[in-house]
Design an enzyme around this catalytic site. Structure first.
Site, short mmCIF file in Angstrom:
data_model
loop_
_atom_site.label_atom_id
_atom_site.label_comp_id
_atom_site.label_asym_id
_atom_site.label_seq_id
_atom_site.Cartn_x
_atom_site.Cartn_y
_atom_site.Cartn_z
N HIS A 56 -7.42 -3.60 4.90
CA HIS A 56 -6.88 -2.23 4.82
C HIS A 56 -7.73 -1.41 3.84
O HIS A 56 -8.13 -0.28 4.12
CB HIS A 56 -5.42 -2.28 4.35
CG HIS A 56 -4.86 -0.97 3.87
ND1 HIS A 56 -5.20 -0.41 2.64
CD2 HIS A 56 -4.01 -0.08 4.45
CE1 HIS A 56 -4.58 0.74 2.50
NE2 HIS A 56 -3.85 0.96 3.57
N ASN A 57 -8.03 -2.00 2.70
CA ASN A 57 -8.81 -1.25 1.71
C ASN A 57 -10.26 -1.04 2.15
O ASN A 57 -10.85 -0.01 1.84
CB ASN A 57 -8.75 -1.95 0.35
CG ASN A 57 -7.45 -1.63 -0.36
OD1 ASN A 57 -6.40 -1.49 0.28
ND2 ASN A 57 -7.49 -1.53 -1.67
N LYS A 87 -4.38 -6.81 3.47
CA LYS A 87 -4.46 -5.69 2.52
C LYS A 87 -5.91 -5.41 2.13
O LYS A 87 -6.33 -4.26 1.99
CB LYS A 87 -3.60 -5.97 1.28
CG LYS A 87 -3.69 -4.88 0.20
CD LYS A 87 -3.19 -3.54 0.71
CE LYS A 87 -3.10 -2.40 -0.25
NZ LYS A 87 -4.02 -2.16 -1.26
N SER A 141 0.83 -1.21 0.00
CA SER A 141 0.00 0.00 0.00
C SER A 141 0.86 1.25 0.00
O SER A 141 1.96 1.26 0.52
CB SER A 141 -0.90 0.01 1.24
OG SER A 141 -1.61 1.24 1.28
N GLU A 165 -10.00 1.76 4.29
CA GLU A 165 -9.71 2.93 3.42
C GLU A 165 -11.01 3.52 2.86
O GLU A 165 -11.24 4.73 2.92
CB GLU A 165 -8.77 2.47 2.29
CG GLU A 165 -8.45 3.49 1.23
CD GLU A 165 -7.60 2.87 0.10
OE1 GLU A 165 -6.52 2.33 0.39
OE2 GLU A 165 -8.02 2.92 -1.08
C1 6PG Z 1 -3.26 1.41 -1.49
C2 6PG Z 1 -4.56 1.55 -2.19
C3 6PG Z 1 -4.43 1.04 -3.57
C4 6PG Z 1 -5.50 1.60 -4.48
C5 6PG Z 1 -6.83 1.00 -4.31
C6 6PG Z 1 -7.89 1.93 -4.84
O1 6PG Z 1 -3.28 0.84 -0.42
O2 6PG Z 1 -2.25 1.89 -2.01
O3 6PG Z 1 -5.56 0.85 -1.52
O4 6PG Z 1 -4.31 -0.33 -3.53
O5 6PG Z 1 -5.58 2.94 -4.24
O6 6PG Z 1 -6.87 -0.15 -5.05
O7 6PG Z 1 -9.01 1.25 -4.76
P1 6PG Z 1 -10.36 1.64 -5.47
O8 6PG Z 1 -10.07 1.91 -6.92
O9 6PG Z 1 -11.18 0.43 -5.28
O10 6PG Z 1 -10.85 2.85 -4.77
#
Ligand code: 6PG
Length: 472
Positions: free
Chosen positions: A186-187, A183, A129, A190
């Site tokens: 994490h998302n 991960k 990430s 996010e």
């Molecule tokens: C990270 C982000 C990265 C990316 C996501 C965006 O940790 O660096 O999570 O992996 O920004 O995939 O996700 P979406 O396109 O689903 O918002």
């Protein structure tokens, strides 16, 4: 004799090339390969790093690597990972390592780990990430796979990862899919964190009446305190970003797309039976945003009355700050509740202190209060929920009145704040010892003889409700 490369990177789009540069800057000789070979030349032309070893075929790439071979795949999640790993296997030897650094679905990683292990190859599903900047100067790295593979790959990953208080934001997560699972969570966090911040924005803009300049100041101040985080920091900057047409934010369409990792988190929570309503609200809000035309139509049809909320902008701003803080805490409480269930279901011995350390730097959800989460988990050991830790328990008591009042404000002004509202409901549900489930049990037993459990004895019971009341 020609010097062998220490590690190789395949897939040289933004993330791959920046990770390769990061490795090379740390003194590793990095073999480069890309399916479209001209991309290798482009990278070499743009970054003629002395530690780069360009190659033009899978065989040349593999043969340029010292043993055991360490390979990082930075390609699109899905079929490309299988295809490339299969091709590499034609040239690899037992003990070699393929690390998938993309956002792969953890079940694919579990399958791949077993598949390649049968050929003696270590497959490491690893979450990375931090976007372009992170890859280049220090990402958060969440490695899964066998401990032997980590012994060979871990030191390099720890070397290039972000550091917080001298500690790398990289540590061994667990076998097979564990790294990609972390991960994924994490998302999920996010998505919800971004949603909660956008709800704070909506309230401050529409209810408190703040303009972009004032929003910039509020977020700048927040970022100096306990809300300090990457997402609050970039939001602060967004409010102050102008081009020749004015504020860039004001030109952006109110629709948010996604690549799907937040959806996986929600599906997993459903699969494992864990309430991740706050995380899910971030996903749902993106779905709802896509119905832009319908929303415009509906907005015309309903004249939502707004009641006077009798609050000064400064009072409302502080209420929003406290509510945002609690919502973020609930995001983590739910994320860790999901990780706990996953650890039990899939036999992963996930260490929450170490997982939180991974999130502390380099990644999108990095935030100052993760230090408090680390301390709370360190003190509380195997605590069931973050809410039950002493520090966050106190914070909840302190900020709860603001959260409750903010929800009234949102309701009275017709402002949609699903993440913040879900945070409140999650707290109330978790802290209600006797809710309404007895009635649901009775209903199930009434219409379907599904039986119910009793408070005073164990076993399954049935009451003949139909005989008692007659057929409806
Ligand atoms: C990270 C982000 C990265 C990316 C996501 C965006 O940790 O660096 O999570 O992996 O920004 O995939 O996700 P979406 O396109 O689903 O918002």
């Amino acid at each position: 004799m020609k010097k062998m490369a220490n590690i190789g990177v395949i897939g040289l789009k933004v993330m791959g090339r920046n990770l390769a540069l990061n490795l090379a800057d740390h003194g590793y000789r990095v073999a480069l390969y890309n399916r479209t070979v001209s991309v290798v030349d482009e990278v070499m032309a743009a970054h003629p790093h002395e530690n780069f070893v360009p190659t033009d075929s899978p065989a040349a790439f593999v043969n340029s690597l010292e043993k055991p071979r360490r390979i990082i795949l930075m390609v699109k999640a899905g079929a490309a990972v299988d295809a490339l790993a299969d091709t590499l296997c034609e040239y690899l030897e037992p003990g070699d390592i393929i690390m998938d650094g993309g956002n792969s679905f953890y079940k694919d990683t579990v399958r791949r780990t077993a598949h390649y292990a049968a050929r003696g190859i270590h497959f490491m599903g690893t979450g990375i990430s931090g976007g372009e900047e992170g890859a280049r100067f220090g990402p958060a790295i969440m490695p899964g796979g066998s401990p032997e593979a980590y012994a060979a790959m871990g030191p390099i990953l720890e070397d290039i990862a972000a550091k917080v208080a001298g500690e790398p934001c990289c540590n061994y997560v667990g076998p097979d899919g564990a790294g990609h699972y972390v991960k994924m969570v994490h998302n999920g966090i996010e998505y919800a964190d971004m949603q909660a911040i956008s709800e704070a924005y909506l309230l401050l803009k529409n209810v408190a009446g703040l303009n972009n300049e004032q929003l910039h100041e509020v977020f700048a101040e927040w970022n100096e305190g306990e809300l300090e985080s990457y997402l609050v920091e970039i939001t602060r900057d967004i409010f102050a970003t102008k081009d020749e047409e004015g504020y860039v934010l004001d030109t952006i369409l109110d629709v948010s797309r996604q690549k799907g990792t937040g959806k996986w988190t929600a599906l997993e929570a459903i699969e494992l039976g864990v309430d991740t309503s706050v995380l899910y609200s971030g996903l749902n809000a993106r779905y709802m945003s896509m119905f832009k035309a319908e929303r415009e139509q509906a907005a015309k049809q309903f004249d939502k009355k707004s009641y006077n909320i009798c609050l000064k902008p400064a009072e409302l701003t502080e209420m929003v700050r406290q509510s945002l803080y609690l919502t973020k805490i609930m995001c983590y409480a739910q994320g860790f509740a999901l990780l706990k269930a996953a650890g039990q279901a899939y036999g992963w011995d996930l260490n929450f202190v170490n997982v939180t350390k991974l999130f502390r730097g380099g990644c999108i959800i990095r935030a100052k209060f993760l230090q408090e989460i680390i301390e709370a988990f360190s003190e509380s050991g195997a605590v069931d929920n973050l809410m039950l830790t002493a520090y966050f328990g106190r914070k909840i008591e302190e900020y709860l009145p603001a959260l409750r009042q903010l929800i009234t404000v949102a309701s009275n002004t017709g402002t949609p704040i699903p993440a913040i509202m879900s945070a409140m409901t999650y707290f109330d549900a978790y802290t209600t010892a006797t809710g309404g489930a007895s009635l649901v049990q009775a209903q199930r037993d009434y219409f379907g003889a599904h039986t119910y459990e009793r408070k005073d004895r164990s076993g399954s019971f049935h009451f003949d409700w139909v005989a008692y009341h007659g057929n409806k």
